[in-house]
Design a protein around this motif. Structure first.
Motif, PDB file in Angstrom:
ATOM      1  N   MET A 152       0.812  -1.212   0.000  1.00  0.00           N
ATOM      2  CA  MET A 152       0.000   0.000   0.000  1.00  0.00           C
ATOM      3  C   MET A 152       0.849   1.269   0.000  1.00  0.00           C
ATOM      4  SD  MET A 152      -2.926  -1.231   2.712  1.00  0.00           S
ATOM      5  CE  MET A 152      -4.130  -0.010   2.247  1.00  0.00           C
ATOM      6  N   VAL A 153       2.144   1.123   0.240  1.00  0.00           N
ATOM      7  CA  VAL A 153       3.016   2.297   0.250  1.00  0.00           C
ATOM      8  C   VAL A 153       2.972   3.016  -1.098  1.00  0.00           C
ATOM      9  CG1 VAL A 153       5.423   3.063   0.397  1.00  0.00           C
ATOM     10  CG2 VAL A 153       4.544   1.386   2.034  1.00  0.00           C
ATOM     11  N   LEU A 154       2.844   2.248  -2.187  1.00  0.00           N
ATOM     12  CA  LEU A 154       2.820   2.835  -3.529  1.00  0.00           C
ATOM     13  C   LEU A 154       1.721   3.871  -3.720  1.00  0.00           C
ATOM     14  CD1 LEU A 154       3.464  -0.117  -6.006  1.00  0.00           C
ATOM     15  CD2 LEU A 154       4.894   1.865  -5.619  1.00  0.00           C
ATOM     16  N   LEU A 155       0.706   3.824  -2.904  1.00  0.00           N
ATOM     17  CA  LEU A 155      -0.420   4.738  -3.077  1.00  0.00           C
ATOM     18  C   LEU A 155      -0.037   6.183  -2.777  1.00  0.00           C
ATOM     19  CD1 LEU A 155      -3.363   2.634  -1.590  1.00  0.00           C
ATOM     20  CD2 LEU A 155      -2.639   2.853  -3.969  1.00  0.00           C
ATOM     21  N   TRP A 156       1.147   6.412  -2.240  1.00  0.00           N
ATOM     22  CA  TRP A 156       1.563   7.794  -1.984  1.00  0.00           C
ATOM     23  C   TRP A 156       1.572   8.603  -3.277  1.00  0.00           C
ATOM     24  CZ3 TRP A 156       5.656  10.542  -4.010  1.00  0.00           C
ATOM     25  CH2 TRP A 156       6.654   9.830  -4.672  1.00  0.00           C
ATOM     26  N   THR A 157       1.959   7.963  -4.385  1.00  0.00           N
ATOM     27  CA  THR A 157       2.017   8.697  -5.646  1.00  0.00           C
ATOM     28  C   THR A 157       0.625   9.098  -6.117  1.00  0.00           C
ATOM     29  OG1 THR A 157       1.961   6.647  -6.942  1.00  0.00           O
ATOM     30  CG2 THR A 157       4.121   7.530  -6.360  1.00  0.00           C
ATOM     31  N   LEU A 158      -0.378   8.268  -5.825  1.00  0.00           N
ATOM     32  CA  LEU A 158      -1.744   8.609  -6.219  1.00  0.00           C
ATOM     33  C   LEU A 158      -2.261   9.796  -5.419  1.00  0.00           C
ATOM     34  CD1 LEU A 158      -3.251   7.049  -8.445  1.00  0.00           C
ATOM     35  CD2 LEU A 158      -1.393   5.737  -7.445  1.00  0.00           C
ATOM     36  N   SER A 159      -1.852   9.887  -4.144  1.00  0.00           N
ATOM     37  CA  SER A 159      -2.225  11.062  -3.352  1.00  0.00           C
ATOM     38  C   SER A 159      -1.622  12.321  -3.957  1.00  0.00           C
ATOM     39  CB  SER A 159      -1.758  10.895  -1.905  1.00  0.00           C
ATOM     40  OG  SER A 159      -2.511   9.912  -1.231  1.00  0.00           O
ATOM     41  N   VAL A 160      -0.343  12.247  -4.326  1.00  0.00           N
ATOM     42  CA  VAL A 160       0.315  13.407  -4.931  1.00  0.00           C
ATOM     43  C   VAL A 160      -0.352  13.764  -6.258  1.00  0.00           C
ATOM     44  CG1 VAL A 160       2.480  14.265  -5.910  1.00  0.00           C
ATOM     45  CG2 VAL A 160       2.506  12.955  -3.782  1.00  0.00           C
ATOM     46  N   GLU A 161      -0.663  12.750  -7.067  1.00  0.00           N
ATOM     47  CA  GLU A 161      -1.328  12.990  -8.353  1.00  0.00           C
ATOM     48  C   GLU A 161      -2.680  13.671  -8.151  1.00  0.00           C
ATOM     49  OE1 GLU A 161      -0.807  12.301 -11.639  1.00  0.00           O
ATOM     50  OE2 GLU A 161       0.896  10.926 -11.734  1.00  0.00           O
ATOM     51  N   GLU A 162      -3.452  13.187  -7.205  1.00  0.00           N
ATOM     52  CA  GLU A 162      -4.784  13.760  -6.981  1.00  0.00           C
ATOM     53  C   GLU A 162      -4.678  15.193  -6.468  1.00  0.00           C
ATOM     54  OE1 GLU A 162      -8.184  12.438  -7.395  1.00  0.00           O
ATOM     55  OE2 GLU A 162      -6.856  11.485  -8.827  1.00  0.00           O
ATOM     56  N   GLN A 163      -3.689  15.463  -5.639  1.00  0.00           N
ATOM     57  CA  GLN A 163      -3.488  16.845  -5.192  1.00  0.00           C
ATOM     58  C   GLN A 163      -3.164  17.741  -6.391  1.00  0.00           C
ATOM     59  OE1 GLN A 163      -0.414  16.446  -2.144  1.00  0.00           O
ATOM     60  NE2 GLN A 163      -1.613  14.788  -1.208  1.00  0.00           N
ATOM     61  N   PHE A 164      -2.392  17.218  -7.321  1.00  0.00           N
ATOM     62  CA  PHE A 164      -2.091  17.946  -8.553  1.00  0.00           C
ATOM     63  C   PHE A 164      -3.359  18.177  -9.372  1.00  0.00           C
ATOM     64  CE2 PHE A 164      -1.375  17.091 -13.144  1.00  0.00           C
ATOM     65  CZ  PHE A 164      -0.814  18.305 -13.496  1.00  0.00           C
ATOM     66  N   TYR A 165      -4.163  17.122  -9.550  1.00  0.00           N
ATOM     67  CA  TYR A 165      -5.380  17.242 -10.354  1.00  0.00           C
ATOM     68  C   TYR A 165      -6.359  18.249  -9.756  1.00  0.00           C
ATOM     69  CZ  TYR A 165      -3.861  12.994 -12.796  1.00  0.00           C
ATOM     70  OH  TYR A 165      -3.160  12.072 -13.529  1.00  0.00           O
ATOM     71  N   ILE A 166      -6.418  18.303  -8.434  1.00  0.00           N
ATOM     72  CA  ILE A 166      -7.328  19.244  -7.781  1.00  0.00           C
ATOM     73  C   ILE A 166      -6.893  20.684  -8.018  1.00  0.00           C
ATOM     74  CG2 ILE A 166      -8.153  20.068  -5.532  1.00  0.00           C
ATOM     75  CD1 ILE A 166      -8.061  17.107  -4.612  1.00  0.00           C
ATOM     76  N   CYS A 167      -5.589  20.912  -7.890  1.00  0.00           N
ATOM     77  CA  CYS A 167      -5.084  22.288  -7.920  1.00  0.00           C
ATOM     78  C   CYS A 167      -4.772  22.816  -9.316  1.00  0.00           C
ATOM     79  CB  CYS A 167      -3.820  22.392  -7.061  1.00  0.00           C
ATOM     80  SG  CYS A 167      -4.059  21.996  -5.315  1.00  0.00           S
ATOM     81  N   TRP A 168      -4.325  21.956 -10.202  1.00  0.00           N
ATOM     82  CA  TRP A 168      -3.737  22.431 -11.461  1.00  0.00           C
ATOM     83  C   TRP A 168      -4.701  23.250 -12.324  1.00  0.00           C
ATOM     84  CZ3 TRP A 168       1.068  23.163 -11.837  1.00  0.00           C
ATOM     85  CH2 TRP A 168       1.707  23.333 -13.066  1.00  0.00           C
ATOM     86  N   PRO A 169      -5.915  22.762 -12.619  1.00  0.00           N
ATOM     87  CA  PRO A 169      -6.799  23.574 -13.473  1.00  0.00           C
ATOM     88  C   PRO A 169      -7.197  24.890 -12.831  1.00  0.00           C
ATOM     89  CG  PRO A 169      -7.993  21.716 -12.554  1.00  0.00           C
ATOM     90  CD  PRO A 169      -6.547  21.494 -12.229  1.00  0.00           C
ATOM     91  N   ILE A 170      -7.243  24.926 -11.501  1.00  0.00           N
ATOM     92  CA  ILE A 170      -7.563  26.176 -10.807  1.00  0.00           C
ATOM     93  C   ILE A 170      -6.403  27.148 -10.923  1.00  0.00           C
ATOM     94  CG2 ILE A 170      -8.123  27.196  -8.571  1.00  0.00           C
ATOM     95  CD1 ILE A 170      -9.430  24.535  -7.814  1.00  0.00           C
ATOM     96  N   LEU A 171      -5.183  26.633 -10.763  1.00  0.00           N
ATOM     97  CA  LEU A 171      -4.000  27.483 -10.872  1.00  0.00           C
ATOM     98  C   LEU A 171      -3.813  28.018 -12.290  1.00  0.00           C
ATOM     99  CD1 LEU A 171      -1.421  25.461  -8.729  1.00  0.00           C
ATOM    100  CD2 LEU A 171      -2.469  27.646  -8.133  1.00  0.00           C
ATOM    101  N   LEU A 172      -4.175  27.190 -13.281  1.00  0.00           N
ATOM    102  CA  LEU A 172      -3.966  27.611 -14.664  1.00  0.00           C
ATOM    103  C   LEU A 172      -5.006  28.616 -15.143  1.00  0.00           C
ATOM    104  CD1 LEU A 172      -2.779  24.430 -16.561  1.00  0.00           C
ATOM    105  CD2 LEU A 172      -1.519  26.021 -15.129  1.00  0.00           C
ATOM    106  N   ARG A 173      -6.147  28.664 -14.472  1.00  0.00           N
ATOM    107  CA  ARG A 173      -7.215  29.605 -14.823  1.00  0.00           C
ATOM    108  C   ARG A 173      -7.544  29.526 -16.298  1.00  0.00           C
ATOM    109  NH1 ARG A 173      -4.558  34.666 -11.493  1.00  0.00           N
ATOM    110  NH2 ARG A 173      -4.539  33.653  -9.454  1.00  0.00           N
TER     111      ARG A 173
END
Length: 379
Positions: A154-175
């Motif tokens: 389950m340690v591998l799931l850390w990358t999915l957390s980072v990816e999801e944080q990116f997906y949440i923020c990126w379109p908002i940051l790019l406006r």
């Protein structure tokens, strides 16, 4: 007025098959990192310091495959968002988040549920409920940064957390996804990561979990992916094969050289900026590998490579799980070679089953929310 996006028609389907090949390459790097053990290998090799250092650096370089995954994600998302703005004049955030949910959540939550069931029946180690809660809200990487225990697959799931944080923020940051704004955001992520890497070194946080699982350290690779997306928009991507081959070799060498500065190799150190240098060379290597592949047509690659690239999400999720399962099934009665073959068979079998039975149905649904058509599900 909407800033135009050059390079191809916004209404055309956007699919770059070479990205699937790169995903498979990134998976292979991570897979070999997890399946290699220098401490077991070195006793069978000549006792030479340079050889021991090389083995350790290759082992660590495999872990840097996640950097290539992050870069690819950002490149693709940034290009798609740019094309969406060019086509419609705005970003449809609702459709974007639905697409990401349908792509990531089915397999992600299936795997979490599978691990919980296996722990309940005694096949797997029990993981604290607090991790499941952190994973539910995609902050599992920070849970691991704190050193909390989980079942190893389950340690591998850390990358999915980072990816999801990116997906949440990126379109908002790019406006509005304007070029200048993306450039500023991308540079800011690189500065943030470089500062974070120096800070954790200054604080003495040298454990791998404190470095690798930290979102702030990894966000620079998303910024680099965005910069590559801007760079690729209006450029011809043709390149001779010898140049591509040399660039790919240089990329692999740069990543391996960067791993020499990773404290786990016990090879090179530069004090406060050791991690900065390690990640800098990893970034340069990923960029070189990316450019070596960029622009290659689908018929350049064997079909199986593109297929394994398409199922790389499942290959990644199940790779440690497959190794643990193979070890339990063999119970020490089989050779390492047999155990490895069983691991590979389980990994690719589970990923293939996941693709056809779990992922593809949701991808068909995902296609209904596409503003810019990307890779067809039936590709």
């Amino acid at each position: 007025m909407t800033e135009p996006v050059t390079g191809s028609k916004p209404s055309a389907r956007f699919y770059q098959p070479e990205l699937d090949a790169l995903r498979f390459l990134a998976f292979l790097a991570v897979f070999l990192h997890h399946k290699s053990n220098p401490e077991l290998l070195l006793p069978h090799l000549p006792h030479k310091h340079w050889l021991e250092t090389l083995v350790w650096s290759l082992h660590i370089a495999g872990a840097y495959g996640v950097h290539l995954f992050f870069l690819l994600s950002s490149y693709l998302i940034t290009r798609l968002l740019r094309r969406e703005v060019a086509s419609t004049g705005h970003l449809d955030l609702r459709s974007f988040y639905i697409r990401r949910i349908l792509r990531i959540w089915p397999l992600y939550f299936f795997f979490l549920a599978l691990c919980a069931v296996l722990a309940w029946v005694g096949f797997a180690e029990t993981t604290p409920l607090s991790f499941y809660l952190s994973a539910l809200f995609f902050v599992g990487n920070w849970y691991l940064v704190l050193g909390n225990p989980v079942w190893f697959p389950m340690v591998l799931l850390w990358t999915l957390s980072v990816e999801e944080q990116f997906y949440i923020c990126w379109p908002i940051l790019l406006r509005k996804a304007k070029r200048a704004h993306i450039l500023n955001v991308a540079v800011a992520t690189i500065v943030l990561s470089q500062g974070s890497l120096m800070l954790i070194r200054w604080l003495g946080q040298t454990a791998d979990r404190q470095v690798s699982f930290n979102t702030f350290n990894q966000v620079q690779f998303f910024g680099l992916g965005a910069l590559l997306a801007l760079w690729a928009e209006d450029r011809a991507l043709q390149m001779t094969f010898p140049r591509r081959l040399l660039l790919a070799i240089a990329g692999a060498a740069l990543v391996t050289f960067g791993a020499l500065f990773d404290p786990r190799t016990h090879a090179l150190t530069l004090g406060l900026v050791t991690y900065n240098v390690a990640y800098l060379f990893s970034a340069l290597g990923c960029i070189a590998l990316f450019r070596a592949f960029l622009g290659l047509p689908a018929n350049f690659f064997p079909g199986w490579i593109l297929f394994f690239g398409r199922i790389s999400f499942g290959l990644y999720i199940f790779n440690i799980f497959s190794a643990e399962t193979a070890k339990r099934l063999c119970r020490g009665h089989a050779s390492l070679a047999v155990e490895m073959l069983l691991t590979v068979a389980l990994n690719f079998g589970l990923a293939t089953a996941s693709w056809f039975l779990l992922e593809k149905p949701f991808l068909r649904l995902k296609s209904r929310f596409e503003v810019v058509k990307s890779r067809p599900v039936s590709a």
